[in-house]
Design an enzyme around this catalytic site. Structure first.
Site: not given
Ligand code: NAD
Length: 511
Positions: A162, A186, A189, A239, A294, A396
């Site tokens: 997000f 994808k 959401e 994450s 991140c 985090e």
């Molecule tokens: P998230 O892991 O909750 O979601 C990321 C994506 O995974 C979304 O599209 C979501 O729909 C999908 N998703 C969520 N739960 C899932 C599941 N159980 N099974 C399959 N897919 C699933 O992350 P977020 O809250 O959207 O974003 C924040 C996180 O992203 C933080 O941890 C941040 O550090 C990380 N991030 C990392 C980088 C990097 O370059 N390392 C960059 C941006 C964000």
């Protein structure tokens, strides 16, 4: 403007964000939707349709049939489309930024910065004819030449987070498409509108239908992408627990995968640092985008006797942070993305107090701006005397919370960081070249800043962390991105001109 249908919800009508397949909007028959919020107001602004397996399968089938013609489209033509897309992006920057702010909450200038960082990858991808040049060795044996070429993989997908609804997808798709792949996005959401607008702009730039598709949804969509044999490569950003799940499952289904995870980025402040520069850097890096980056710096490591002065300067600045709706001018920090996320971050502040850290500035007490009382606001928080064994140090938080840890000396600071499970970004503030050089060479982190608070590499270098911040081998964009989205083929050829034909039953050598 945004493509969205309208649906009835309660007494009001809200837009429905759909999918983008074969160059047009599509709705699924899943009957499942998610709520999209305006975080500044704390109200539901849209619904997003969640794809069912049939919708995902149709997007994959469409991408698959678009692959053959697209991969055979000349490099010149691909580049012309990318240039047109770059031009459109540039002219629509403000519009895209406003869409991001309305769903994510970050301030408009920050959203504009996000679009610009994505645009830089498009500019890098415009150089694809040069980037895809292979190697040629003439005359390795009599009449034998060897050459290497890079070819596209097929259908590639990204599951994105997000916090950067435009930049993170643009880390991937410009290069993937430039290399001749077709692509499925994808998005998260939580803020799905900007990705759909990018799809419209790609079509306007002349990209053939089916080369770029967008599917919205949750775990069900992700699992359908992971298990479908027609998807060749998966990029994930999000994450760490989900990154690990994606890495393992994509590999199980024999796909190429890069899965970028969470972070806990440290900023080491040495006793000889220019303290004002370090504090200014830390403020932007810890509280910009309300800490939902991140590469946010969530830990300041004060080395030697600099701790008290650092905390005193930070306290003044954190107390002066201007928090409000991201569209308002003069605001430093917008709201968090959802009420659920606000609750999670707040629970970490409660936990820090229980764990015995000293809460110097308590953002929970913030007065919400007038007219925005339901918004998901949290003020900047500052903890001092945070210890290595505390959960607020280990985990985090992903909010506007900066922890100050004290380290006796340089070596203790380096050891602390190297022991941490994450290794995304890190910075050091110092005037001493020796410390800076030793630091960058010994630190176990993927991206390092020296007197630079957020060391996000430019598009022509590659972005990626170490340890549990990235599962997979290739970082994103730059040459690593080109390698991720192509496979290498090496051709050894002989044009016989008067060479006597002989059978040889030993291992071929070039002698
Ligand atoms: P998230 O892991 O909750 O979601 C990321 C994506 O995974 C979304 O599209 C979501 O729909 C999908 N998703 C969520 N739960 C899932 C599941 N159980 N099974 C399959 N897919 C699933 O992350 P977020 O809250 O959207 O974003 C924040 C996180 O992203 C933080 O941890 C941040 O550090 C990380 N991030 C990392 C980088 C990097 O370059 N390392 C960059 C941006 C964000």
């Amino acid at each position: 403007m945004l493509l969205a249908g309208t649906m009835k919800k309660g007494r009001g009508a809200v837009e429905l964000v759909k999918h983008w397949i074969n160059g047009a909007e599509k709705t699924s028959k899943s009957g499942r939707q998610g709520e999209v919020f305006n975080p500044a107001l704390g109200t539901v602004s849209k619904q997003v349709d969640f794809a069912d397996i049939e919708t995902i399968d149709s997007a994959i089938a469409n991408s698959k049939s678009a692959f053959s013609p697209w991969s055979q489209t000349s490099l010149t033509k691909r580049v012309q489309i990318l240039f047109a897309f770059r031009h459109l992006l540039n002219s629509k920057k403000e519009e895209l930024a406003a869409i991001i702010t309305s769903e994510h909450g970050k301030v408009l200038s920050d959203a504009l910065g996000e679009v610009t960082r994505g645009l830089e990858v498009v500019e890098f991808a415009c150089g694809i004819p040069h980037l895809l040049k292979g190697g040629y060795s003439e005359g390795v044996s009599q009449g034998v030449d060897v050459y290497s070429i890079r070819q596209p993989l097929g259908v590639c997908a990204i599951i994105s987070p997000f916090n950067f609804p435009a930049m993170v997808p643009m880390w991937m798709f410009p290069l993937a498409i430039a290399c001749g792949n077709t692509f499925i996005l994808k998005p998260s959401e939580k803020d799905p509108s900007c990705p759909l607008r990018l799809a419209e702009l790609l079509k306007e730039a002349g990209l053939p239908d089916g080369v770029f598709n967008v599917v919205n949804g949750d775990k069900e969509s992700v699992d359908a992408l992971l298990s479908n044999p027609n998807v060749s490569a998966i990029s994930f950003v999000g994450s760490t627990p989900i990154a690990k799940y994606i890495y393992e499952n994509a590999a199980k289904f024999e796909k190429r995968v890069q899965a970028l995870g969470g972070a806990k980025n440290h900023c080491v402040v040495m006793p000889d640092a220019d303290l004002d520069q370090a504090v200014a850097g830390l403020m932007g890096a810890a509280y910009g985008s309300a800490g939902e980056r991140c590469m946010a710096q969530s830990v300041a490591v004060a080395v030697g006797n600099i701790g008290d002065e650092l905390v005193s300067k930070l306290t003044k600045e954190v107390n002066n942070l201007r928090v409000g709706p991201g569209l308002d001018k003069g605001v430093d920090m917008g709201p968090l993305v959802t009420a659920q996320h606000l609750e999670k971050v707040t629970s970490y502040i409660d936990l820090g107090v229980k764990e015995g850290a000293k809460l110097i500035v308590d953002g929970r007490k913030i007065k919400k701006p007038q007219g925005y009382e339901k918004g998901f606001y949290l003020g900047g928080c500052l903890f001092d005397h945070v210890k290595e064994n505390m959960r607020i140090y280990k985990e985090e938080i992903f909010g506007p919370v900066l922890s100050v840890v004290r380290a006796k000396n340089f070596n203790e600071a380096v050891d602390l960081i190297n022991k941490h499970e994450f290794g995304n970004g890190v910075s050091i503030f110092t005037r001493d070249g020796d410390s800076a050089r030793t630091f960058s060479s010994h630190i176990k982190v993927g991206m390092v800043g020296i007197n630079i608070p957020i060391p996000v590499p430019m598009a022509f270098h590659s972005f990626g962390g170490w340890k549990r911040s990235l599962f997979g081998d290739q970082h994103v964009h730059g040459m690593e991105g080109v390698r991720f989205y192509t496979k290498l083929k090496t051709i050894t050829s002989r044009w016989p001109s008067g060479i006597k034909a002989t059978s040889n039953f030993t291992m071929p050598t070039m002698n």
